[in-house]
Design a protein around this motif. Structure first.
Motif, PDB file in Angstrom:
ATOM      1  N   GLY A 537       0.785  -1.222   0.000  1.00 13.27           N
ATOM      2  CA  GLY A 537       0.000   0.000   0.000  1.00 13.27           C
ATOM      3  C   GLY A 537       0.820   1.277   0.000  1.00 13.27           C
ATOM      4  N   GLN A 538       0.107   2.414  -0.006  1.00 15.29           N
ATOM      5  CA  GLN A 538       0.738   3.724  -0.057  1.00 15.29           C
ATOM      6  C   GLN A 538      -0.211   4.768   0.513  1.00 15.29           C
ATOM      7  OE1 GLN A 538       0.253   1.858  -2.962  1.00 15.29           O
ATOM      8  NE2 GLN A 538      -1.058   3.027  -4.338  1.00 15.29           N
ATOM      9  N   ILE A 539       0.315   5.960   0.724  1.00 12.88           N
ATOM     10  CA  ILE A 539      -0.513   7.073   1.191  1.00 12.88           C
ATOM     11  C   ILE A 539      -0.396   8.216   0.197  1.00 12.88           C
ATOM     12  CG2 ILE A 539      -0.772   8.843   2.965  1.00 12.88           C
ATOM     13  CD1 ILE A 539      -0.239   6.768   5.041  1.00 12.88           C
ATOM     14  N   LEU A 540      -1.522   8.636  -0.298  1.00 13.75           N
ATOM     15  CA  LEU A 540      -1.620   9.725  -1.259  1.00 13.75           C
ATOM     16  C   LEU A 540      -1.836  11.035  -0.524  1.00 13.75           C
ATOM     17  CD1 LEU A 540      -2.120  10.114  -4.506  1.00 13.75           C
ATOM     18  CD2 LEU A 540      -4.493  10.368  -3.784  1.00 13.75           C
ATOM     19  N   GLU A 541      -1.149  12.072  -0.972  1.00 16.22           N
ATOM     20  CA  GLU A 541      -1.301  13.410  -0.406  1.00 16.22           C
ATOM     21  C   GLU A 541      -1.841  14.308  -1.515  1.00 16.22           C
ATOM     22  OE1 GLU A 541       1.693  16.188   2.163  1.00 16.22           O
ATOM     23  OE2 GLU A 541       2.394  15.605   0.176  1.00 16.22           O
ATOM     24  N   LEU A 542      -2.932  14.995  -1.249  1.00 17.00           N
ATOM     25  CA  LEU A 542      -3.442  15.909  -2.264  1.00 17.00           C
ATOM     26  C   LEU A 542      -3.691  17.279  -1.658  1.00 17.00           C
ATOM     27  CD1 LEU A 542      -6.822  16.427  -2.182  1.00 17.00           C
ATOM     28  CD2 LEU A 542      -6.787  14.024  -2.801  1.00 17.00           C
ATOM     29  N   ALA A 543      -3.599  18.287  -2.496  1.00 14.14           N
ATOM     30  CA  ALA A 543      -3.766  19.667  -2.058  1.00 14.14           C
ATOM     31  C   ALA A 543      -4.799  20.358  -2.921  1.00 14.14           C
ATOM     32  CB  ALA A 543      -2.445  20.424  -2.128  1.00 14.14           C
ATOM     33  N   GLU A 544      -5.731  20.993  -2.250  1.00 10.78           N
ATOM     34  CA  GLU A 544      -6.678  21.876  -2.902  1.00 10.78           C
ATOM     35  C   GLU A 544      -6.355  23.299  -2.454  1.00 10.78           C
ATOM     36  OE1 GLU A 544     -10.765  19.600  -3.102  1.00 10.78           O
ATOM     37  OE2 GLU A 544      -9.934  19.443  -1.100  1.00 10.78           O
ATOM     38  N   SER A 545      -7.046  24.254  -2.984  1.00  7.54           N
ATOM     39  CA  SER A 545      -6.882  25.614  -2.495  1.00  7.54           C
ATOM     40  C   SER A 545      -7.168  25.629  -1.004  1.00  7.54           C
ATOM     41  CB  SER A 545      -7.847  26.560  -3.218  1.00  7.54           C
ATOM     42  OG  SER A 545      -7.817  27.846  -2.660  1.00  7.54           O
ATOM     43  N   PHE A 546      -6.283  26.230  -0.213  1.00  5.43           N
ATOM     44  CA  PHE A 546      -6.400  26.172   1.246  1.00  5.43           C
ATOM     45  C   PHE A 546      -7.720  26.733   1.747  1.00  5.43           C
ATOM     46  CE2 PHE A 546      -5.701  27.842   5.543  1.00  5.43           C
ATOM     47  CZ  PHE A 546      -5.287  26.683   6.177  1.00  5.43           C
ATOM     48  N   ASP A 547      -8.154  27.861   1.159  1.00  2.07           N
ATOM     49  CA  ASP A 547      -9.379  28.493   1.655  1.00  2.07           C
ATOM     50  C   ASP A 547     -10.592  28.128   0.815  1.00  2.07           C
ATOM     51  OD1 ASP A 547      -8.653  29.876  -0.573  1.00  2.07           O
ATOM     52  OD2 ASP A 547      -8.646  31.869   0.340  1.00  2.07           O
ATOM     53  N   ASP A 548     -10.426  27.228  -0.161  1.00  4.80           N
ATOM     54  CA  ASP A 548     -11.568  26.839  -0.986  1.00  4.80           C
ATOM     55  C   ASP A 548     -11.504  25.356  -1.335  1.00  4.80           C
ATOM     56  OD1 ASP A 548     -13.855  26.858  -2.523  1.00  4.80           O
ATOM     57  OD2 ASP A 548     -12.838  27.586  -4.328  1.00  4.80           O
ATOM     58  N   PRO A 549     -11.663  24.489  -0.330  1.00  6.68           N
ATOM     59  CA  PRO A 549     -11.660  23.049  -0.627  1.00  6.68           C
ATOM     60  C   PRO A 549     -12.893  22.601  -1.390  1.00  6.68           C
ATOM     61  CG  PRO A 549     -12.246  23.434   1.658  1.00  6.68           C
ATOM     62  CD  PRO A 549     -11.849  24.770   1.097  1.00  6.68           C
ATOM     63  N   ALA A 550     -13.807  23.533  -1.671  1.00 10.95           N
ATOM     64  CA  ALA A 550     -14.984  23.189  -2.452  1.00 10.95           C
ATOM     65  C   ALA A 550     -14.696  23.200  -3.942  1.00 10.95           C
ATOM     66  CB  ALA A 550     -16.120  24.171  -2.135  1.00 10.95           C
ATOM     67  N   GLY A 551     -13.471  23.560  -4.345  1.00 16.57           N
ATOM     68  CA  GLY A 551     -13.137  23.633  -5.753  1.00 16.57           C
ATOM     69  C   GLY A 551     -13.086  22.278  -6.427  1.00 16.57           C
ATOM     70  N   ASP A 552     -12.891  22.300  -7.766  1.00 18.64           N
ATOM     71  CA  ASP A 552     -12.928  21.048  -8.529  1.00 18.64           C
ATOM     72  C   ASP A 552     -11.550  20.613  -9.015  1.00 18.64           C
ATOM     73  OD1 ASP A 552     -12.415  22.877 -10.524  1.00 18.64           O
ATOM     74  OD2 ASP A 552     -14.167  22.380 -11.740  1.00 18.64           O
ATOM     75  N   ALA A 553     -10.468  21.212  -8.487  1.00 15.47           N
ATOM     76  CA  ALA A 553      -9.127  20.863  -8.940  1.00 15.47           C
ATOM     77  C   ALA A 553      -8.220  20.594  -7.748  1.00 15.47           C
ATOM     78  CB  ALA A 553      -8.552  22.004  -9.788  1.00 15.47           C
ATOM     79  N   PHE A 554      -7.229  19.741  -7.955  1.00 13.13           N
ATOM     80  CA  PHE A 554      -6.257  19.465  -6.898  1.00 13.13           C
ATOM     81  C   PHE A 554      -4.949  18.988  -7.526  1.00 13.13           C
ATOM     82  CE2 PHE A 554      -8.804  15.602  -7.446  1.00 13.13           C
ATOM     83  CZ  PHE A 554      -7.854  14.598  -7.571  1.00 13.13           C
ATOM     84  N   ALA A 555      -3.897  19.046  -6.730  1.00 10.27           N
ATOM     85  CA  ALA A 555      -2.625  18.430  -7.081  1.00 10.27           C
ATOM     86  C   ALA A 555      -2.416  17.250  -6.149  1.00 10.27           C
ATOM     87  CB  ALA A 555      -1.486  19.437  -6.928  1.00 10.27           C
ATOM     88  N   TRP A 556      -1.635  16.275  -6.596  1.00 11.59           N
ATOM     89  CA  TRP A 556      -1.429  15.101  -5.752  1.00 11.59           C
ATOM     90  C   TRP A 556      -0.010  14.561  -5.930  1.00 11.59           C
ATOM     91  CZ3 TRP A 556       0.220  10.551  -7.820  1.00 11.59           C
ATOM     92  CH2 TRP A 556       0.033  10.366  -9.197  1.00 11.59           C
ATOM     93  N   ARG A 557       0.441  13.819  -4.955  1.00 13.33           N
ATOM     94  CA  ARG A 557       1.654  13.021  -5.050  1.00 13.33           C
ATOM     95  C   ARG A 557       1.592  11.938  -3.987  1.00 13.33           C
ATOM     96  NH1 ARG A 557       6.197  17.270  -3.088  1.00 13.33           N
ATOM     97  NH2 ARG A 557       5.425  17.690  -1.001  1.00 13.33           N
ATOM     98  N   LEU A 558       2.418  10.931  -4.134  1.00 12.82           N
ATOM     99  CA  LEU A 558       2.511   9.899  -3.113  1.00 12.82           C
ATOM    100  C   LEU A 558       3.415  10.399  -2.004  1.00 12.82           C
ATOM    101  CD1 LEU A 558       2.634   6.521  -5.063  1.00 12.82           C
ATOM    102  CD2 LEU A 558       0.670   7.791  -4.181  1.00 12.82           C
ATOM    103  N   PHE A 559       2.868  10.467  -0.810  1.00 10.40           N
ATOM    104  CA  PHE A 559       3.596  10.917   0.366  1.00 10.40           C
ATOM    105  C   PHE A 559       4.446   9.790   0.945  1.00 10.40           C
ATOM    106  CE2 PHE A 559       3.300  11.103   5.112  1.00 10.40           C
ATOM    107  CZ  PHE A 559       4.163  12.174   5.323  1.00 10.40           C
ATOM    108  N   LEU A 560       3.893   8.580   0.924  1.00  7.17           N
ATOM    109  CA  LEU A 560       4.560   7.423   1.509  1.00  7.17           C
ATOM    110  C   LEU A 560       4.221   6.200   0.673  1.00  7.17           C
ATOM    111  CD1 LEU A 560       4.730   6.592   5.292  1.00  7.17           C
ATOM    112  CD2 LEU A 560       4.072   4.821   3.680  1.00  7.17           C
TER     113      LEU A 560
END
Length: 694
Positions: A537-560
């Motif tokens: 397994g693995q752990i995915l880390e994703l980021a949305e706009s800090f003050d607008d997590p209601a948005g429709d876009a994000f960035a991601w990478r594998l954290f672990l």
């Protein structure tokens, strides 16, 4: 230097015993994968259904750095370019010490039949299966179990835990809420005959499922917790308790049965795995492997209904527990809609013993591992959820209503509607590396990271469907098929999904998927799931706009990327791998007061028992992972809560080893030889009275 993305053995899957597979999920990994869709997943394929504008918004989350309050972004060193995260990084390490909150001696991998904790720490058992919690309930007697007794006692196989504050006259007390995921009848009843369970055994099992609400008393000198039996706020909810269908699908013809022609009332909640705690003081509980309780799916021949049942894993004839012999609602041939009433997120008001819990249809129906909300800047809840199945998806729900603050009756009533109106989304991830560089071995692509961008695909808003060929009701009730239709990204068993309260970054535990890349299977490695035959397994880390997590876009990478640190395919956010604990099969995740991510494991395949680990998510020691405890033989680590003064874990299914029974136990935990093996909740604290890990 590796460039980081600027970012806001035993042939049973995951190392589980055959007994675990049998009772936990009905041998799901030995059945055909329910998801047979042919969605596209090549690392360099852009989602055709989305406009250039949507993908540009996703890319913007990646590239915007250094703009306070706009996005969460990481610098190349793993530090932060955001003021909020910068503060977290500054607090993350001091000199050469471990990250703050992780300053304990790591527990070595082991197979001891006990809860093993760091040097200088102490523990106690808070409550065990069968302990009385309601007035009139008797003490636990393994030879005189009854359904009536179990209905007033702490349930079996405790999983998710939540601790909520109690004010007023309740000095040093908290309200603990626990899930009871499933029952191991062979470990509960002497002489159990799986082919011919008795009515009493079945009714005891019904009562042992569900939820418990228990007041716990704190010891003022330590982190010790003790259950307060028969407290007025204590409560048991089980398979025959009344629940309410709520949200846009409530009352649908697809939810109506012969017993409930309104489609709004349902008895029980099943296979409650993890959950969440809301900012408005309620708890959320995910109904996971509910399919295993329903019989005779294989006898259904009507094509549409048969396809719907198959997509949720309801196939075959008799169920494992044979409940259909004692209640026809568990027989889909007789009650075709009953199964449609399970697989939701349940919301409970633990402060009101008379409240009726609600199943939130707006959050979709699938194998919910958990549901953890955060708030947008304007106070609307955003809930993240994983569907714990091989090749299934992860989701979010964005409410259209704002939370009201305060404890007034009007505020409470309003907040109990927050999860009934909004938009349900499913995630699609796109890798930024050429597909040829993702070869299934876990070898890193040329940019040195498994990473990319993503979009949230809307499925339904209120009574409006965004999926061609589906009504809104069908989206909420057959969410998996709606997500198939829009081309969501198949993942390696997305389980717990938790947003960081400090940074807003979201962490997804992907437990394993040993079917990925197998000959004849639907899909091989992708950039988000880069290893074929993935057993760690693995752990995915994703980021949305800090003050607008209601948005429709994000960035991601594998954290672990989990596994033996000596394996070149593993990764610990860039931290030196000779300085981390080995970890396998991440399951539940939680945050401590310092912003560290704590990970509990399920089915570890590295020769050690499952355990609880803490890992730094920010600062110079980002990726530093240390093992805090291990659990007894056959057990799983569940429900972690990390407070300043204590760590709380649910030790689930101790002794769940092939060949074990009441007569031949495989574990003697927690009460020693000659006693029944019992799932239990454990509290851990420092002997010197100081905070955990500082």
């Amino acid at each position: 230097m590796r460039k980081l993305l600027p970012l806001l053995s035993n042939n049973h899957a995951g190392g589980r015993s055959a007994l675990t597979c049998r009772y936990r999920c009905g041998d799901a990994c030995f059945h055909e994968v329910p998801n047979t869709s042919d969605n596209e997943y090549a690392g360099d394929v852009i989602a055709k259904a989305y406009s250039r504008r949507s993908m540009m918004r996703a890319a913007a989350v990646v590239t915007v750095a250094g703009t306070v309050g706009t996005s969460v972004a990481l610098s190349q060193s793993g530090g932060t370019a955001n003021a909020v995260e910068g503060a977290a990084a500054a607090a993350g390490s001091e000199g050469g010490q471990a990250a703050r909150g992780l300053r304990f001696t790591s527990v070595a991998p082991n197979t001891a039949d006990q809860v093993t904790i760091p040097e200088g720490y102490a523990q106690n058992v808070v409550i065990k299966w069968g302990d009385p919690i309601l007035r009139g309930a008797p003490g636990f007697n393994p030879d005189k179990q009854t359904a009536a007794a179990q209905a007033g006692q702490f349930g079996y196989n405790n999983d998710f835990l939540s601790l909520l504050p109690l004010g007023g006259n309740y000095e040093r007390q908290q309200l603990m809420v626990a899930n009871h995921e499933y029952t191991d009848e062979v470990l509960m009843f002497k002489g159990y005959d799986a082919a011919n369970p008795t009515r009493e055994q079945v009714e005891i099992a019904w009562a042992a499922h569900g939820l418990s609400v228990v007041v716990v008393q704190e010891d003022h000198r330590s982190g010790k917790l003790t259950a307060v039996s028969r407290h007025q706020l204590n409560r048991r909810l089980h398979t025959t308790s009344e629940f309410r269908m709520a949200g846009p699908a409530a009352g649908s013809d697809l939810l109506k049965t012969s017993v409930d022609p309104t489609g709004t009332k349902v008895l029980g909640t099943l296979n409650n795995c993890a959950g969440g705690t809301t900012p408005w003081g309620t708890t959320l509980h995910g109904e996971e492997n509910f399919n295993q309780y329903f019989a005779n799916g294989g006898s259904v021949t009507e094509p549409v209904q048969a396809a719907r049942l198959k997509r949720y894993g309801i196939t075959g004839a008799a169920s494992e527990r044979k409940w259909e012999r004692f209640d026809k609602r568990f027989d889909v041939a007789q009650e075709p809609n009953e199964a449609n009433r399970f697989g939701y997120v349940v919301e409970l008001d633990p402060y009101d013993p008379n409240s009726v819990p609600r199943k939130r249809t707006a959050l979709g129906r699938f194998k919910h591992e958990a549901a953890q909300p955060r708030l947008t800047e304007d106070g609307r809840p955003v809930v993240y959820m994983g569907d714990d199945e091989r090749f299934d998806y992860f989701y979010k729900f964005v409410s259209s209503k704002q939370m009201k603050k305060g404890n007034s009756r009007a505020a409470k009533e309003h907040n109990l509607t927050l999860l009934d109106e909004g938009t349900l989304y499913v995630a699609k991830l796109t890798g930024d590396s050429p597909a040829a560089e993702i070869d299934g071995t876990g070898k890193y692509p040329s940019d040195g990271q498994f990473d990319g961008t993503g979009v949230w695909i809307p499925l339904a808003t209120g009574n409006v469907s965004h999926v061609e060929g589906f009504t809104a009701e069908e989206v909420y009730i057959f969410t998996r098929q709606a997500a198939d239709k829009v081309g969501a990204t198949k993942m390696d068993r997305p389980e717990d999904v938790e947003p960081s309260p400090r940074t807003g970054r979201v962490y997804v535990a992907l437990t394993n998927n040993t079917d990925r890349g197998k000959p004849g299977k639907a899909e091989g490695a992708t950039e988000a799931n880069p290893r074929n035959l993935n057993k760690h397994g693995q752990i995915l880390e994703l980021a949305e706009s800090f003050d607008d997590p209601a948005g429709d876009a994000f960035a991601w990478r594998l954290f672990l990327v989990a596994g033996d640190p000596n394996d070149p395919a593993t990764y610990f956010a860039g931290f030196p791998k000779d300085k981390v604990s080995p970890i396998s099969c991440p399951d539940n995740v939680a945050f401590d007061p310092h912003g560290n991510l704590w990970i509990s494991t399920d089915g570890a395949q590295l020769g050690s028992h499952d355990g609880l680990f803490g890992v730094a998510t920010a600062g110079e020691r980002r990726g530093e992972l240390k093992q805090f405890l291990t659990v007894p033989k056959g057990a799983e680590t569940c429900g972690p809560i990390i407070q300043d003064k204590r760590v709380l874990v649910a030790v689930q299914h101790p002794g769940e080893i092939d060949g074990a029974s009441v007569e031949k136990p495989a574990s003697v935990w927690p009460d020693g030889p000659g006693k029944m093996v019992r799932p239990a909740v454990v509290s851990v604290w420092r002997k010197d009275g100081r905070n955990i890990g500082v």
